[in-house]
Design an enzyme around this catalytic site. Structure first.
Site, PDB file in Angstrom:
ATOM      1  N   ASP A 107      -7.801   3.911  -4.400  1.00 39.64           N
ATOM      2  CA  ASP A 107      -6.859   4.494  -5.352  1.00 39.64           C
ATOM      3  C   ASP A 107      -7.630   5.094  -6.535  1.00 39.64           C
ATOM      4  OD1 ASP A 107      -3.708   4.393  -5.953  1.00 39.64           O
ATOM      5  OD2 ASP A 107      -4.734   3.845  -7.806  1.00 39.64           O
ATOM      6  N   HIS A 272      -0.517   0.314   1.210  1.00 36.48           N
ATOM      7  CA  HIS A 272      -1.478   0.876   0.253  1.00 36.48           C
ATOM      8  C   HIS A 272      -2.541  -0.132  -0.151  1.00 36.48           C
ATOM      9  CE1 HIS A 272      -2.955   3.405  -2.976  1.00 36.48           C
ATOM     10  NE2 HIS A 272      -2.697   2.462  -3.874  1.00 36.48           N
TER      11      HIS A 272
END
Length: 292
Positions: A107, A272
């Site tokens: 990320d 994620h």
């Protein structure tokens, strides 16, 4: 007291004028730096870090502006430019005795890692990115109503004031939304670590917003300048993503291939937060990268 990575040593390491990073270090062998994402801290790597510490010196910092690392004011847009944060990573590794190192990021950490690898190809031997595309491409692939998935990018891109106020007044709800919506299920992140992420994020709202605001300004300019010059990542690169290309209508592997000719592009069924949800898969992918 916040949790720690078991059997890792913790240090405070100065990396720039007035800025020190808190870092967890464990294992022996060739160095591997792991950079966390949003809205998390270095703790997101706890499973993968311990798995790889038998083969590598694993270095897990909190990024500037996050967790227990320093949080300089973001009044100057360069303070949270990914170039600046990448320089922190290089300085950290050097302070620990490593002029060259492998690098993986998730990320926001992957965006810092991308910039570090572009700016310092003589330092970064291998690079892995988890679940993003580079900053310039992030904005380019968001279109129409599908861009709603990235509403936080647009919120934190606004001028200083309103985003910070809105987030500070509902910090647990705001950051908790992403921990819940982006995971594969309610048990993906143990309560102890979820609480640690929420507390760390609530205590870092101005710097987190400054980090994101930089990615709507100076970071785009830096990426565009490199794209215009045809600069690419010289080292072996592995990208692991959810199937965002199918969801948003673009070819994710093709996007990455423009930047990384020596690319292994993988998709995962994990959510994620894949380093926590599928640590064996992520550790295996990093081992394969480091063997290239």
């Amino acid at each position: 007291m916040a949790p720690t990575i078991t059997d890792f040593e913790y240090r405070r390491v100065p990396v720039a004028d007035g800025v020190a990073l808190t870092v967890a270090i464990g294992g022996t062998g060739s160095p591997l730096v792991l950079l966390h994402g949003f809205p998390q801290t270095h703790l997101m790597w706890r499973h993968v870090a311990r798995e790889l510490a038998g083969e590598h010196t694993v270095i897990c910092p909190d990024l500037r502006g996050y967790g227990a690392s320093d949080k300089p004011a973001g009044t100057d847009e360069t303070a949270y430019a990914k170039r600046t944060m990448g320089n922190d990573v290089v300085a950290l590794a050097a302070a620990l005795g490593h002029e060259r190192f492998a690098l993986a990021g998730h990320d926001r950490g992957a965006l810092v890692g991308f910039r570090t690898a572009l700016d310092h190809p003589d330092r970064v031997t291998h690079f892995a990115s988890l679940d993003v595309v580079p900053t310039l491409d992030t904005w380019n692939v968001l279109h129409g109503v599908s861009a709603a998935v990235g509403f936080h990018l647009y919120l934190m891109a606004q001028p200083p004031g309103l985003p910070e106020l809105m987030i500070q007044r509902s910090a647990d709800e705001f950051f908790g939304h992403f921990l819940d919506a982006w995971s594969s299920g309610p048990d993906a992140i143990e309560p102890e670590y979820r609480a640690a992420y929420l507390a760390a994020s609530a205590g870092a709202v101005p710097s987190i917003v400054a980090d994101y605001r930089a990615s709507a300004g100076i970071d785009v300019r830096h990426d565009q300048a490199d794209a215009d010059l045809g600069r690419q990542l010289r080292m072996p690169v592995t990208v692991i993503q959810q199937d965002w290309g199918a969801a948003l209508g673009y070819d994710a592997a093709a996007v990455w291939r423009t930047w990384a000719p020596d690319l292994h592009h993988l998709t995962t069924d994990a959510g994620h937060f894949m380093a926590e949800e599928a640590p064996a898969e992520i550790a295996g992918a990093l081992r394969a990268l480091l063997a290239r």
